[in-house]
Structures are given as C-alpha cells and as structure tokens.
Design an enzyme around this catalytic site. Structure first.
Site, PDB file in Angstrom:
ATOM      1  N   SER A  97      -1.821  -0.673  -3.019  1.00 41.67           N
ATOM      2  CA  SER A  97      -1.623  -1.557  -1.716  1.00 41.67           C
ATOM      3  C   SER A  97      -0.751  -2.541  -1.647  1.00 41.67           C
ATOM      4  O   SER A  97      -0.807  -3.344  -0.715  1.00 41.67           O
ATOM      5  CB  SER A  97      -3.114  -1.841  -1.232  1.00 41.67           C
ATOM      6  OG  SER A  97      -3.663  -0.769  -0.838  1.00 41.67           O
ATOM      7  N   LYS A 100       1.704  -3.049   0.949  1.00 40.04           N
ATOM      8  CA  LYS A 100       1.267  -3.688   2.361  1.00 40.04           C
ATOM      9  C   LYS A 100       1.929  -4.993   2.552  1.00 40.04           C
ATOM     10  O   LYS A 100       1.858  -5.580   3.666  1.00 40.04           O
ATOM     11  CB  LYS A 100      -0.321  -3.752   2.415  1.00 40.04           C
ATOM     12  CG  LYS A 100      -0.901  -2.599   2.561  1.00 40.04           C
ATOM     13  CD  LYS A 100      -2.342  -2.658   2.504  1.00 40.04           C
ATOM     14  CE  LYS A 100      -3.098  -1.278   2.732  1.00 40.04           C
ATOM     15  NZ  LYS A 100      -4.222  -0.957   2.076  1.00 40.04           N
ATOM     16  N   SER A 152      -7.197  -5.016   2.868  1.00 41.08           N
ATOM     17  CA  SER A 152      -6.356  -4.028   2.405  1.00 41.08           C
ATOM     18  C   SER A 152      -7.021  -2.744   3.274  1.00 41.08           C
ATOM     19  O   SER A 152      -6.835  -1.516   2.752  1.00 41.08           O
ATOM     20  CB  SER A 152      -6.365  -3.838   0.864  1.00 41.08           C
ATOM     21  OG  SER A 152      -5.329  -3.118   0.486  1.00 41.08           O
ATOM     22  N   LYS A 263      -1.480  -9.788  -3.415  1.00 40.27           N
ATOM     23  CA  LYS A 263      -1.905  -8.678  -2.966  1.00 40.27           C
ATOM     24  C   LYS A 263      -2.285  -7.589  -4.013  1.00 40.27           C
ATOM     25  O   LYS A 263      -1.611  -7.487  -4.844  1.00 40.27           O
ATOM     26  CB  LYS A 263      -0.913  -7.891  -2.016  1.00 40.27           C
ATOM     27  CG  LYS A 263      -1.447  -6.526  -1.276  1.00 40.27           C
ATOM     28  CD  LYS A 263      -2.486  -7.123  -0.368  1.00 40.27           C
ATOM     29  CE  LYS A 263      -3.297  -5.940   0.280  1.00 40.27           C
ATOM     30  NZ  LYS A 263      -4.089  -5.385  -0.783  1.00 40.27           N
TER      31      LYS A 263
END
Length: 309
Positions: A97, A100, A152, A263
């Site tokens: 993730s 993202k 997320s 992130k």
C-alpha cells in the site's frame, strides 16, 4: 558520500531513529496497519529530478552494516535526490500500500478535491482493508483521499482511479508515466492500491529508491501534506446518508518531531513496508523500507537493542 567516520556515525543514529520508530509503529497495533493480503485481479483491469542511478551506483553506500531488518532500504536527500544510504535500494520489490502515495498525488494533480466520485460495482469487490461503500454511492474526492491515505482502503483506491482515468488500466498507465517522468528506473505499477497484480508489462513492483523519489515529489504538494497529516476526520457520502470516522494509521507523525508524511503497507508477498518523509532544519529527507519480515514478537524484544545499541 558520507565517506568519513563521523558522518557515518551520525547517519547510523539517524537511521536507527527512523527504523525504531517504524518498528514501533507496527508494534503499537494488534494487527498490521494495512492487511491487504489478497491478490488483485487485472481482469477489469513541480520539480522533477533528472539524475538517475544504475544498480552499481548503490555499492558505495553499503560501507557500513546497520543491521537493518528490512530487505531493502534507502535514505535520500529529498531536494537533490542524493542517496545518503542504500541497502539493496535498486532491487525490484513488491511494495504493497505504499503505492497509494502515487495514487493520491495523481488524483490531486488530475482532479479537483470537490469532484463528485460515483462508486462502481468493481470498486466494491476489493478485499479488506476497505471503506465498505456500496455501488452508486457518491463521495467528494477530498473525502476519498482521506480514506485512501489515513486508513489505506483498497476499494477507495479503485474508485479514485476509475474517476481520474476511467479505468484501473488507464490509471496504471498514468502511474507508470509519472514514475518515468520522475526518473524512476525500475518500477512498474499495475494496481492503484498496491495489491499484487500483473499485466503484460510485468508484476507490480518498485524499488526503495524509486519510491523515495516519488515521495519527494509528493511532499511538494500542500494538499498531499494536509491530507496525510490530519490525525482523524469524519467523511460522508455526498447526500449525507452514510458517515465514516477515519483515523490516521501513520503513528510516526506523533512519534517523531519533524515527520512530514508517510504510508504503511503490508501484503504476504511484500512483507511490511513503509515510505516516509522527514524534515530537520533546512534539510528534507525521504526514506523507504521494504520487506521487513521479522515477527512482531521479535520486534518487541529486540528493536531498540539491536538497531540502536
């Protein structure tokens, strides 16, 4: 290139602080910050740095063993792209993730925060972690970007991608074009949420160095920083019939003075991942950790001692 002993010592302590904070970020939670363990089907499916580094250029940055648990790691000067430390930093890796951040910045650059996004049937099929909306629901793009970056949500990533580009495949083309523009040398993006995917160009992957360059670009955008720094927020559908409370899972923001953005990511293939940005005085750094695979019990016992002793 940090050739002298004193600068090497400073760098080690600097990285230890990052790594220890990163480990604690996951330790403080009972489950991974992002549990996007399912694979992804592709059936439906500012300033730009011009310098680039071949794989052999990273050899000079392995002069000191920092005993990092991450299989791949890098620390760069965000303003120049200069590598301050690298461990297998040019190795292609799954990155979960952390993808993202690229999805978010493309949405900010190609859409308006007041855009109304209509959720598709396909977006609703994404695995957890997900916001859990229904087909036909409408949201402002701003609110979906909070969902994307704070918690997320995998379904949100697809809804955003389809809104911006018309399809996940077209959005992946945008992702790869932006990565190339930023000087990324070994990245291929297939999914907007970082779930494992493959197309005719190969499997979804990046490198620690490429990911850090992307983050260096992202943090130049004030809306990106605003979205990723907010501690919590409540969002709703445009008609107000559904509301959702979101909490920022990037604990590093509260744990480290100077932390700008970050992130988390996790899949079975990628392991634990993190991409972050940090500012100290007039210097801004971005750093990436990929394939951190040690169990959380090991982290609890050994993080501070083994990494910063």
């Amino acid at each position: 290139m940090l050739r002298n002993q004193n600068s090497g010592f400073v760098l080690k302590k600097f990285l230890c602080l990052f790594i220890a904070s990163f480990l604690l970020l996951f330790v403080r939670q009972d489950v991974p910050a992002v549990s996007d363990t399912d694979t992804y089907s592709t059936e439906h499916s500012s300033a730009v740095y011009t310098d680039s580094y071949a794989a052999e250029d990273f050899a000079d940055f392995h002069q000191e063993d920092l005993s990092l648990y991450a299989a791949s790691a890098v620390l760069i000067d965000a303003d120049s792209g200069r590598i301050l430390y690298g461990k297998s930093a040019a190795e292609p890796m799954a990155n979960a993730s952390t993808t993202k951040i690229l999805t978010c910045i493309l949405a900010l650059k190609n859409g308006s925060l007041d855009d109304v996004v209509t959720v598709s049937d396909y977006a609703c099929t994404m695995p957890k972690v997900k916001l859990g909306f229904s087909a036909g629901d409408t949201f402002y793009l701003r609110d979906l970007l909070y969902s994307l970056m704070l918690e997320s949500h995998n379904d949100t990533a697809v809804a955003v991608a389809e809104h911006i580009a018309g399809s996940v495949e077209a959005f992946a083309d945008m992702m790869n074009a932006k990565a190339e523009e930023l000087g990324c040398t070994d990245s291929h993006f297939v999914t907007p949420n970082g779930l494992d995917g493959e197309d005719e160009g190969g499997v979804h992957h990046t490198t620690a160095y490429d990911l850090s360059r992307i983050m260096a670009y992202c943090i130049q955008n004030e809306a990106f920083l605003s979205i990723t720094q907010i501690p919590s927020v409540q969002i709703s559908t445009v008609d107000g019939t559904k509301t959702y409370s979101l909490t920022n899972h990037n604990s590093l923001l509260q744990m480290m003075d100077g932390a700008l953005s970050g992130k988390t990511g996790f899949t079975a293939r990628a392991g634990y991942c993190y991409i972050g940005a940090y500012r100290s005085g007039n210097h801004t750094y971005t750093f990436a950790l990929l394939a951190f695979s040690q169990g959380l019990q090991v982290v609890r016992r050994k993080a501070a001692y083994r990494l910063c002793g």
